[in-house]
Design an enzyme around this catalytic site. Structure first.
Site, mmCIF file in Angstrom:
data_model
loop_
_atom_site.group_PDB
_atom_site.id
_atom_site.type_symbol
_atom_site.label_atom_id
_atom_site.label_comp_id
_atom_site.label_asym_id
_atom_site.label_seq_id
_atom_site.Cartn_x
_atom_site.Cartn_y
_atom_site.Cartn_z
ATOM 1 N N HIS A 119 -6.601 -6.360 -11.058
ATOM 2 C CA HIS A 119 -7.596 -6.545 -12.112
ATOM 3 C C HIS A 119 -7.942 -8.031 -12.262
ATOM 4 O O HIS A 119 -9.087 -8.391 -12.562
ATOM 5 C CB HIS A 119 -7.050 -5.981 -13.427
ATOM 6 C CG HIS A 119 -8.095 -5.597 -14.420
ATOM 7 N ND1 HIS A 119 -7.782 -5.050 -15.647
ATOM 8 C CD2 HIS A 119 -9.437 -5.682 -14.398
ATOM 9 C CE1 HIS A 119 -8.886 -4.814 -16.326
ATOM 10 N NE2 HIS A 119 -9.915 -5.193 -15.587
ATOM 11 N N HIS A 124 2.625 -0.574 -10.244
ATOM 12 C CA HIS A 124 2.012 -0.716 -11.569
ATOM 13 C C HIS A 124 1.598 -2.164 -11.837
ATOM 14 O O HIS A 124 0.429 -2.436 -12.174
ATOM 15 C CB HIS A 124 3.005 -0.250 -12.643
ATOM 16 C CG HIS A 124 2.519 -0.409 -14.047
ATOM 17 N ND1 HIS A 124 2.060 0.643 -14.801
ATOM 18 C CD2 HIS A 124 2.429 -1.514 -14.845
ATOM 19 C CE1 HIS A 124 1.687 0.198 -15.997
ATOM 20 N NE2 HIS A 124 1.912 -1.111 -16.050
ATOM 21 N N GLU A 125 2.541 -3.070 -11.689
ATOM 22 C CA GLU A 125 2.229 -4.467 -12.010
ATOM 23 C C GLU A 125 1.185 -5.035 -11.055
ATOM 24 O O GLU A 125 0.386 -5.892 -11.440
ATOM 25 C CB GLU A 125 3.497 -5.314 -11.999
ATOM 26 C CG GLU A 125 4.509 -4.941 -13.074
ATOM 27 C CD GLU A 125 3.930 -4.932 -14.480
ATOM 28 O OE1 GLU A 125 2.963 -5.685 -14.747
ATOM 29 O OE2 GLU A 125 4.435 -4.167 -15.316
ATOM 30 N N HIS A 177 -2.289 -4.412 -12.345
ATOM 31 C CA HIS A 177 -2.733 -5.497 -13.231
ATOM 32 C C HIS A 177 -3.199 -6.690 -12.405
ATOM 33 O O HIS A 177 -4.219 -7.324 -12.705
ATOM 34 C CB HIS A 177 -1.583 -5.947 -14.129
ATOM 35 C CG HIS A 177 -1.273 -5.037 -15.263
ATOM 36 N ND1 HIS A 177 -2.222 -4.613 -16.160
ATOM 37 C CD2 HIS A 177 -0.091 -4.488 -15.680
ATOM 38 C CE1 HIS A 177 -1.661 -3.833 -17.077
ATOM 39 N NE2 HIS A 177 -0.367 -3.743 -16.802
#
Length: 704
Positions: free
Chosen positions: A499, A492-493, A496
């Site tokens: 991105h 998940h992290e 980010h």
């Protein structure tokens, strides 16, 4: 998010062609780093360097803005909007480093500096936000050039103009003065929150005198309890550390019911005034001030003010979205609770009443009986190093063509950290990536991503990104083994991080993760989907002793177990989301006092049909850091909203080739690289072909 650290100023402070300040008494923060990518040189930076460096950064930006304002020439995009975009390079660089430490390694020295820094930053934010001459120049350009501009130039002007308007630039002098006072007070309160809540959570540890009380835990977990006790002063031989969520994962294993109760109650009462910690006065005052701020700006509630700049746009759309989910969720949740209680009664007797601190324990036993699987069965296959290199990095290599090279020559702020150079498929360096995975008393709870430097074409700056988690580090000489939840958190992290890493924008203001809250969690939640794709899973899920992949039978059970009793996870999120909205969707006069805050929470959950002692909010009001300490006020719904987007995108990948580099390149080109340069819904539509998000994908993905 994971939660991200945002810059203090309402308008991002960005690259500058102005030369950096001189060395200034040898302060390394005032000198441009000679390390690769301009990485922070933590081998030279001392805690006492931050305050003078931030003061210098503020003053330098002040002078840069003064030069724009005093320009006698007619305002243009170049001499005003672009010039403002170039302001604040020193402040931006120093603050990004400092605010990393206030969350990830908040030593007493950093905490003291933060107390001195925050009033300065709030004062400067007000100074810039209410600089009428600067706003008038930007407004002139907006009125005269907006329709002539294209692409990122047009979007930059729009973002600058709207950020000033939303900060109160069009208000009367009297209302501006009140807004400034509100901003100052909210800053003070959030600083108090940032001190009280971590202290309360650390104080909420549960001390255990006898190893026998820990029956049910693995030897590794017991060793961790001993290590945690020693790190916290050794009031007893063992202690159980409280994590940031309401439910504590350790409750799934503890056999001692009385100890389970103590752990659960320590969690829910950590900051509600039943001990020396009480955040309700802070909560009530922040909520009142936010409501007043919205009213000054012409909105009925803070939620209306906040949601205007999101994909959802208004509270009606958010509540409509949530109520549809609640309708589907409620009967499943009731049945799930009944099933767990019935299972528990088989061994505990027909009079047994399931309590919230029992749920995880009997759910785990039920899963073990039905699926013959537990966390301890699979943890040996989730070595943190393999998850990172053979899972997280491998997926990014297969989908986006990225490679990762560890850089042991680049210093970090803590010895547990690692640094990696990110190399694109053409062999070019594109980013630097740091990981800080292990928990410690100086780190706040949770997991998040942020950056030491954002990508910017104008600034000629490649991104320097970091991920932070809170995994219990194994004792020396032993591997750190993860649960499935911790494994997916790493994916998940890193979503980010991608991105930020893959951003390809001209302006820093628009680059990377600087998008609406109800879009920013989409890349991270989508990236979780790679954790269970067979090729990726088999590549990293290997036994830490034998390096053998997880047996097919165990893998099938584990993947099946992901959606075992899915109502709880959705319910705790829905409850927290509705609490957040309730606190911010009322007028200032209706905000409850600190004494009535707990009553307000119960009333809100009952009214919307989510009051359930078995499924409490993921975060209760008194320790809801996303909302009172972070940037998610009236925005916690975005986790569910963006999960829908992520599921829709995962469905597209699955249909067109989950690991097909061509699909990955299209997603990179149309979404991950674009930052906030285009309309976010249009970006979503361009990639998926969907005109609007399809919520059915979320329920299907959750096994509902």
């Amino acid at each position: 998010m994971k939660q991200q650290i945002k810059k203090t100023l309402t308008s991002a402070t960005l690259a500058s062609t102005v030369l950096l300040a001189s060395a200034g008494n040898g302060n390394p923060l005032l000198m441009k780093s000679n390390l690769p990518f301009g990485a922070p040189d933590f081998s030279k930076i001392q805690e006492e360097n931050y305050l003078p460096a931030l003061e210098s950064g503020i003053e330098q930006e002040r002078q840069e803005i003064k030069k724009i304002v005093e320009n006698k020439a007619k305002p243009t995009f170049e001499n005003t909007v672009l010039a403002y975009e170039k302001c604040g390079v020193l402040f931006d660089r120093v603050s990004s480093i400092f605010f990393c430490l206030t969350s990830a390694d908040k030593t007493p020295g950093i905490a003291q500096t933060e107390k001195k820094v925050m009033p300065l930053l709030t004062q400067f934010e007000n100074e810039v936000s209410f600089n009428q001459k600067l706003f008038e120049r930007i407004k002139y350009v907006y009125d005269h050039e907006y329709n002539k501009l294209k692409g990122e130039d047009k979007k930059l002007l729009e973002e600058q103009y709207k950020s000033f308007v939303r900060a109160g630039a069009l208000l009367s002098k009297e209302k501006k003065a009140r807004m400034e006072a509100i901003n100052n007070r909210i800053s003070d309160l959030q600083q108090q929150w940032g001190t009280v809540l971590p202290d309360a959570t650390n104080h909420a540890v549960v001390w255990v005198n006898d190893k026998s009380e820990l029956k049910g835990l693995s030897e590794a977990d017991i060793a961790q309890c001993k290590k945690d006790a020693e790190a916290r002063g050794g009031q007893a031989p063992y202690c159980i550390v409280i994590v940031n969520t309401t439910q504590q994962p350790i409750l799934a294993s503890l056999e001692n019911r009385e100890l389970r109760k103590r752990v659960y109650e320590a969690s829910i009462h950590r900051a509600d005034g039943t001990n020396q910690y009480n955040t309700f006065p802070i909560v009530s005052e922040i909520a009142k001030l936010r409501a007043e701020k919205a009213e000054i700006m012409g909105y009925h509630t803070y939620a209306a003010y906040s949601l205007e700049k999101t994909m959802a746009k208004n509270t009606d759309n958010v509540y409509g979205f949530l109520k549809n989910l609640i309708k589907e969720y409620k009967p499943l949740a009731d049945k799930e609770t009944q099933d767990i209680e019935s299972f528990a009664r088989k061994t505990m007797g027909e009079d047994f009443k399931l309590e919230p601190y029992d749920r995880f324990y009997y759910s785990a036993k039920m899963k073990k009986e039905l699926l013959n699987i537990s966390d301890d069965d699979v943890k040996p296959y989730f070595n943190i190093d393999s998850v990172l290199v053979n899972g997280v990095f491998y997926a990014a290599h297969r989908v986006y063509g990225l490679s990762f090279k560890e850089r042991k020559d680049i210093p970090t702020y803590h010895p547990d950290m690692k640094v990696f150079e990110v190399i694109d498929k053409d062999g070019k360096d594109i980013a630097l990536f740091y990981v800080d995975y292990f928990r410690r008393p100086t780190k706040r709870g949770g997991a998040w991503m942020s950056e030491f430097a954002k990508q910017s074409g104008l600034r000629k700056q490649l991104p320097i990104i970091y991920n932070v988690c809170n995994v219990a580090k194994a004792p020396d000489g032993q591997p750190t083994l993860l649960t499935w939840d911790e494994t997916t958190t790493m994916f998940h992290e890193f979503g980010h991080a991608l991105h930020g890493i893959l951003s390809n924008c001209k302006y820093n203001t628009l680059s990377g993760t600087d998008v609406a809250r109800d879009f920013v969690e989409m890349p991270s939640q989508f990236n979780e989907s790679f954790a269970s794709i067979p090729e990726i899973f088999d590549h990293y899920a290997r036994h830490y002793l034998t390096n053998q992949p997880m047996p097919e039978e165990l893998k099938a059970k584990m993947l099946q177990s992901i959606t075992f009793q899915p109502a709880y996870a959705l319910g705790e999120n829905l409850a927290a989301t509705c609490l957040d909205l309730a606190w911010h969707n009322i007028a200032g006069k209706d905000v409850p006092t600190a004494e009535k805050a707990q009553e307000f929470e119960s009333k809100v959950l009952k009214e919307i049909g989510l009051f359930d002692t078995q499924i409490p909010p993921r975060y209760s009001t008194s320790y809801f850091n996303h909302v009172w300490g972070g940037g998610y006020a009236a925005g916690y719904y975005s986790y569910l909203w963006t999960e829908v987007l992520a599921c829709n995108i995962a469905d597209y990948f699955k249909a067109h080739g989950a690991l097909d580099p061509a699909v990955g390149q299209a997603f990179r080109d149309k979404v991950l690289s674009r930052g906030n340069t285009r309309n976010l819904m249009n970006m979503f539509t361009d990639f998926t072909g969907l005109k609007e998000p399809n919520a059915e994908s979320l329920l299907k993905a959750r096994g509902m």
